[in-house]
Motif scaffolding. Structure first.
Motif, short mmCIF file in Angstrom:
data_model
loop_
_atom_site.label_atom_id
_atom_site.label_comp_id
_atom_site.label_asym_id
_atom_site.label_seq_id
_atom_site.Cartn_x
_atom_site.Cartn_y
_atom_site.Cartn_z
N GLN A 79 -17.69 63.32 164.30
CA GLN A 79 -16.56 64.26 164.28
C GLN A 79 -16.97 65.59 163.65
O GLN A 79 -16.55 66.65 164.12
CB GLN A 79 -15.38 63.66 163.51
N VAL A 80 -17.81 65.53 162.63
CA VAL A 80 -18.31 66.77 162.00
C VAL A 80 -19.11 67.56 163.02
O VAL A 80 -18.94 68.78 163.16
CB VAL A 80 -19.16 66.45 160.74
N ARG A 81 -19.96 66.89 163.77
CA ARG A 81 -20.78 67.55 164.79
C ARG A 81 -19.88 68.19 165.86
O ARG A 81 -20.08 69.33 166.26
CB ARG A 81 -21.74 66.53 165.42
N GLU B 104 -17.17 73.08 168.13
CA GLU B 104 -15.92 73.74 168.47
C GLU B 104 -15.74 75.04 167.67
O GLU B 104 -15.36 76.07 168.22
CB GLU B 104 -14.75 72.79 168.21
N VAL B 105 -16.03 74.98 166.39
CA VAL B 105 -15.89 76.16 165.53
C VAL B 105 -16.88 77.24 165.95
O VAL B 105 -16.51 78.41 166.10
CB VAL B 105 -16.08 75.78 164.03
N ALA B 106 -18.14 76.87 166.15
CA ALA B 106 -19.16 77.86 166.53
C ALA B 106 -18.79 78.54 167.85
O ALA B 106 -18.95 79.76 168.00
CB ALA B 106 -20.53 77.21 166.63
N GLU B 107 -18.27 77.77 168.79
CA GLU B 107 -17.86 78.34 170.07
C GLU B 107 -16.66 79.26 169.90
O GLU B 107 -16.63 80.37 170.44
CB GLU B 107 -17.51 77.22 171.05
N ALA B 108 -15.67 78.83 169.14
CA ALA B 108 -14.46 79.63 168.92
C ALA B 108 -14.76 80.90 168.14
O ALA B 108 -14.09 81.92 168.33
CB ALA B 108 -13.40 78.80 168.18
N GLU B 109 -15.76 80.84 167.28
CA GLU B 109 -16.07 81.98 166.42
C GLU B 109 -17.33 82.71 166.86
O GLU B 109 -18.12 83.17 166.04
CB GLU B 109 -16.18 81.52 164.96
N ALA C 132 -22.03 82.68 162.94
CA ALA C 132 -22.08 81.25 162.64
C ALA C 132 -22.59 80.45 163.84
O ALA C 132 -22.06 80.56 164.94
CB ALA C 132 -20.71 80.75 162.23
N THR C 133 -23.62 79.63 163.59
CA THR C 133 -24.15 78.76 164.63
C THR C 133 -23.64 77.34 164.39
O THR C 133 -23.24 76.98 163.28
CB THR C 133 -25.69 78.74 164.61
N SER C 134 -23.68 76.54 165.43
CA SER C 134 -23.24 75.16 165.32
C SER C 134 -23.99 74.39 164.23
O SER C 134 -23.37 73.70 163.42
CB SER C 134 -23.36 74.47 166.68
N PRO C 135 -25.34 74.49 164.15
CA PRO C 135 -26.05 73.78 163.08
C PRO C 135 -25.63 74.24 161.67
O PRO C 135 -25.49 73.42 160.76
CB PRO C 135 -27.52 74.09 163.34
#
Length: 153
Positions: A71-73, A78-83, A88-91
């Protein structure tokens, strides 16, 4: 989440809210300007502790309990894509989220400068992503979270 009780500093709380406002609205110029308020170590540390507590609570709310690594991943992606407007990168988002949901100090996993930006971007995104009742705004939800944080302290 943090093991030590968190007493919210009213001055820092207002600075955090003002900066979250620009992150939620995805206004990079205003956001960068607002970040300047966190140049001293004490203010920055207080803000990071508050943002980590908020992000941990919102993550648990979104995931209906403590988020699993998967769920964290997913949240990080989702956050990296939205922002995408931010750096901010997904990792990076995943490292931040893992840290806040396990209560590990951000200073152990992220440099101070990137931790501040990530904390605001991720927390603002989570506040925006969380489903809300009609007529409820992210800042109303934030009021409830801060009340819960102070009550726990």
């Amino acid at each position: 989440m943090a093991e030590v009780p968190l007493k919210i500093d009213e001055r820092v709380e207002q600075l955090v809210r003002d900066t979250l406002h620009w992150a939620v609205k995805r206004q990079p110029v205003e956001f960068d300007e607002a970040l300047k308020a966190f140049s001293d170590g004490s203010t920055r540390q207080s803000a990071l502790e508050l943002l980590a507590a908020i992000a941990a609570l919102v993550s648990a709310d979104i995931c209906q309990g403590r988020p699993t690594p998967e769920q964290v991943r997913q949240l990080a992606e989702e956050v990296a894509e939205a922002e995408a407007w931010s750096s901010a990168t997904s990792p990076e988002v995943e490292v931040f989220l893992k840290s806040v949901v396990t209560g590990r100090p951000l200073s152990d996993v992220l440099p101070a400068g990137s931790a501040v930006v990530l904390a605001f971007v991720v927390t603002a995104s989570l506040l925006s992503l969380r489903p809300k009742s009609e007529g409820e705004w992210w800042f109303n939800y934030l009021d409830n979270l801060e009340a819960a944080i102070e009550a726990a302290g």
